[in-house]
Design an enzyme around this catalytic site. Structure first.
Site, PDB file in Angstrom:
ATOM      1  N   TYR A  61      13.285 -20.980 -47.633  1.00  0.00           N
ATOM      2  CA  TYR A  61      13.350 -21.994 -48.856  1.00  0.00           C
ATOM      3  C   TYR A  61      13.662 -21.326 -50.091  1.00  0.00           C
ATOM      4  O   TYR A  61      14.324 -21.890 -50.961  1.00  0.00           O
ATOM      5  CB  TYR A  61      11.974 -22.654 -48.878  1.00  0.00           C
ATOM      6  CG  TYR A  61      11.871 -23.772 -49.995  1.00  0.00           C
ATOM      7  CD1 TYR A  61      12.600 -25.090 -49.576  1.00  0.00           C
ATOM      8  CD2 TYR A  61      11.136 -23.732 -51.104  1.00  0.00           C
ATOM      9  CE1 TYR A  61      12.521 -26.235 -50.391  1.00  0.00           C
ATOM     10  CE2 TYR A  61      11.119 -24.912 -51.572  1.00  0.00           C
ATOM     11  CZ  TYR A  61      11.682 -26.062 -51.472  1.00  0.00           C
ATOM     12  OH  TYR A  61      11.683 -27.081 -52.420  1.00  0.00           O
ATOM     13  N   TYR A  62      12.897 -20.278 -50.648  1.00  0.00           N
ATOM     14  CA  TYR A  62      12.908 -19.563 -51.794  1.00  0.00           C
ATOM     15  C   TYR A  62      13.862 -18.371 -51.770  1.00  0.00           C
ATOM     16  O   TYR A  62      14.504 -18.071 -52.732  1.00  0.00           O
ATOM     17  CB  TYR A  62      11.858 -19.038 -52.307  1.00  0.00           C
ATOM     18  CG  TYR A  62      10.418 -19.911 -52.478  1.00  0.00           C
ATOM     19  CD1 TYR A  62      10.610 -20.923 -53.516  1.00  0.00           C
ATOM     20  CD2 TYR A  62       9.466 -20.012 -51.463  1.00  0.00           C
ATOM     21  CE1 TYR A  62       9.497 -21.742 -53.605  1.00  0.00           C
ATOM     22  CE2 TYR A  62       8.624 -21.043 -51.685  1.00  0.00           C
ATOM     23  CZ  TYR A  62       8.429 -21.722 -52.763  1.00  0.00           C
ATOM     24  OH  TYR A  62       7.601 -22.718 -52.863  1.00  0.00           O
ATOM     25  N   HIS A  74      14.193 -23.922 -64.071  1.00  0.00           N
ATOM     26  CA  HIS A  74      12.854 -23.762 -63.599  1.00  0.00           C
ATOM     27  C   HIS A  74      12.462 -22.205 -62.786  1.00  0.00           C
ATOM     28  O   HIS A  74      13.342 -21.934 -62.264  1.00  0.00           O
ATOM     29  CB  HIS A  74      12.195 -24.895 -62.708  1.00  0.00           C
ATOM     30  CG  HIS A  74      13.007 -25.286 -61.544  1.00  0.00           C
ATOM     31  ND1 HIS A  74      14.133 -25.937 -61.399  1.00  0.00           N
ATOM     32  CD2 HIS A  74      12.656 -25.017 -60.043  1.00  0.00           C
ATOM     33  CE1 HIS A  74      14.638 -26.050 -60.261  1.00  0.00           C
ATOM     34  NE2 HIS A  74      13.828 -25.378 -59.415  1.00  0.00           N
ATOM     35  N   HIS A 102      10.025 -20.253 -59.910  1.00  0.00           N
ATOM     36  CA  HIS A 102       9.191 -20.429 -58.656  1.00  0.00           C
ATOM     37  C   HIS A 102       8.478 -19.031 -58.941  1.00  0.00           C
ATOM     38  O   HIS A 102       9.140 -18.030 -58.682  1.00  0.00           O
ATOM     39  CB  HIS A 102       9.616 -20.645 -57.139  1.00  0.00           C
ATOM     40  CG  HIS A 102      10.187 -22.421 -57.263  1.00  0.00           C
ATOM     41  ND1 HIS A 102       9.570 -23.220 -56.960  1.00  0.00           N
ATOM     42  CD2 HIS A 102      11.558 -22.348 -57.547  1.00  0.00           C
ATOM     43  CE1 HIS A 102      10.169 -24.318 -56.940  1.00  0.00           C
ATOM     44  NE2 HIS A 102      11.651 -24.009 -57.182  1.00  0.00           N
TER      45      HIS A 102
END
Length: 561
Positions: A16-17, A160, A162
């Site tokens: 995902y990241y 943004h 994470h």
């Protein structure tokens, strides 16, 4: 803003990241995830993480995190970690991604790093078992990796970052990596978001942008961007607001969990759109609403002066922080000199600070906290100080003022029941006076009842059908103590919702019954014998009940003490 979420799957998180930009195809702002944090340094984790390395760290299987004296076994209950996501204001995203001001992404990165450094220094905590007891240890290091993205799930510009925090922190006392006690990260989530926004506001002011704050929400936007234009690029937030509004029309009020469920329920799938196509769409949408991002950026870049906070003053309130505090608390005059004695934390110092704004903001934070607590944390003061200040205030400026107040004795370190707890010189003096009053009041009052009468009263009440006045064992013991104690002050402690209010109703009813009985007896005696002088009151007027704001043992019950 800052959001904190738990990571459910280490393998899924790695995919995902780890993508270049998991919402779009094409060139990414910062490919992959990059190791950061002092815990990562301790573990030898540097640079961009590979998918396998990232997965092993989140699963707790990485060689550097394992205890060499223990056999490696898969832990089915291992929690991979948490995602702390810092999102830039919409106007900052537009000025960077559509207006082309690359300085803003650097400002965002600096602000995220400072907020994470604050989290690492103050909220990195683990739990250690010693001699059968568990205690918390502040480790001041985190193992985390950061990745930066620039679009929302609806395809709007949204810068943004994470920060994926692994469930591992290095404990120097044992020389091992241990699990993170995440309570402190969650509890201080709002503060960390405020630290990020304060740092970012300072940075964008320095780049020539004026800012407009929303004091109610603690957010800000670049002043050149109007709300109507920003809403065009906030489609995801609009969907969420509509879903919440619809649910409230159907169900009434919603709990936090219900709101979170609505956010996840309407979450769209990831987009697969080339970056160039998205940017073309953003420029077209900006043109439709009359938003000229490049002109806004050009004005900021050519400005000879730093930007300003152009937030309109609140109606009826002075811009002076101390006066606003005085009006809120109602115990100061309308005209307040920051250096006067009426402000014990703002002025009148041996070595006064030259940073007047920070001095006043810090004083505000302390005075708000001491209204309801004898012991509080510096983080609570920082939160209030940043909330009340104009754009440009930073956490370091507030901490500098707290250090000065500690140096001259106005702030004192409290006991360790509250992590990093502080108190004030005035609070200590008040507490000592209370202790002295309690000591002098021992054995100085007449009991409301003798033990037999108290037991009889409580037993009658137990058998009474009156709803809401049934006492459990702890409440009964506390009520009996209050009714029979010869001390002028009696303390009762218990958890919120433990039944203290109900117990005090019982004591009040008993005292009123005794007074009524005494009054009736006194009237009859007067009729028979006339007035022969005032006798002793059955219930003395000078009795007091003290309810300390402390947490006692035994959830759900009162404890007499």
């Amino acid at each position: 803003m800052l959001s904190v979420s738990s990571i459910g799957s280490a393998g899924g998180a790695a995919e995902y990241y780890g993508k270049d930009d998991y919402y779009v195809t094409g060139e990414a702002d910062a490919p992959g995830v990059e190791w950061k944090g002092k815990g990562s340094e301790q573990a030898g984790l540097k640079g961009v993480a590979s998918a396998g390395e990232f997965r092993d760290v989140l699963q707790g299987k990485h060689q550097s995190l394992r205890d060499p004296n223990r056999q490696a076994k898969p832990d089915q209950n291992h929690r991979p970690g948490w995602d702390l996501t810092f999102s830039a204001p919409k106007s900052v995203s537009l000025a960077y991604l559509v207006g082309g001001d690359d300085r803003l992404v650097q400002a965002h990165r600096v602000s995220v790093n400072r907020a994470m450094a604050y989290a690492e220094k103050h909220f990195a905590v683990t739990r250690v078992r010693e001699a059968g007891k568990i205690r918390e240890v502040q480790t001041r290091n985190l193992v985390y990796a950061s990745t930066e993205h620039s679009t929302s799930r609806k395809g709007d510009p949204q810068l943004h970052t994470h920060n994926v925090v692994a469930n591992a922190t290095f404990d120097k006392s044992s020389g091992k990596f241990r699990a993170v006690e995440s309570l402190h990260l969650y509890k201080n989530m709002k503060l960390l978001g405020a630290v990020y926004r304060a740092e970012l506001a300072k940075e964008v002011l320095g780049l020539g942008y004026d800012v407009r704050r929303n004091p109610a929400q603690g957010t800000f936007e670049l002043a050149a961007y109007k709300e109507a234009a920003l809403s065009t690029f906030s489609k995801r937030n609009a969907d969420i607001r509509d879903a919440i509004a619809q649910a409230m029309r159907e169900k009434g009020t919603l709990t936090g969990a219900q709101r979170d469920a609505l956010v996840l329920k309407g979450r769209p799938k990831k987009l697969d759109v080339p970056r160039a196509e998205l940017q073309a769409r953003w420029r077209m949408e900006a043109k439709e609403v009359g938003l000229d991002n490049r002109s806004i950026v050009a004005r900021a870049k050519t400005s000879a002066e730093p930007g300003a906070d152009v937030t309109p003053a609140r109606s009826g309130l002075s811009a002076n922080i101390i006066v606003r505090l005085a009006q809120a608390l109602g115990h100061l005059g309308a005209k307040v000199d920051p250096a006067a004695r009426t402000d014990p934390y703002g002025g009148n110092r041996a070595a006064p600070s030259r940073d007047i704004e920070a001095r006043e903001a810090t004083s505000f934070g302390i005075r708000v906290m001491e209204q309801g607590k004898a012991v509080f944390t510096q983080h609570e003061v920082v939160g209030h100080a940043l909330e009340i200040s104009k754009a440009g205030m930073t956490v370091d400026r507030v901490l500098g003022e707290l250090a000065r107040l500690s140096a001259d004795g106005r702030l004192l370190q409290a006991d360790q029941t509250i992590r990093e707890g502080i108190t004030t010189k005035a609070a200590v003096a008040l507490e000592r006076s209370l202790v002295a009053a309690i000591e002098s009041g021992k054995g100085a009052a007449t009991p409301l009842m003798n033990p037999q009468a108290a037991a009889s009263h409580l037993m009658r009440l137990r058998d009474s059908p009156i709803e809401g006045l049934r006492l459990n064992e702890g409440q009964t013991a506390a009520a009996a103590l209050l009714l029979t104690s010869p001390d002028r002050y009696v303390g009762v402690q218990g958890f919120a919702g433990g039944g203290k209010t109900t117990m005090f109703r019982v004591v009040k009813e008993a005292a009123e019954n005794m007074r009524r009985s005494a009054d009736r007896a006194g009237s009859k005696q007067s009729g028979r014998e006339g007035h022969e002088g005032r006798g002793r009151d059955t219930v003395p007027d000078d009795r007091a009940v003290v309810k300390p704001n402390r947490v006692g043992a035994g959830r759900g019950r009162c404890q007499g003490r």
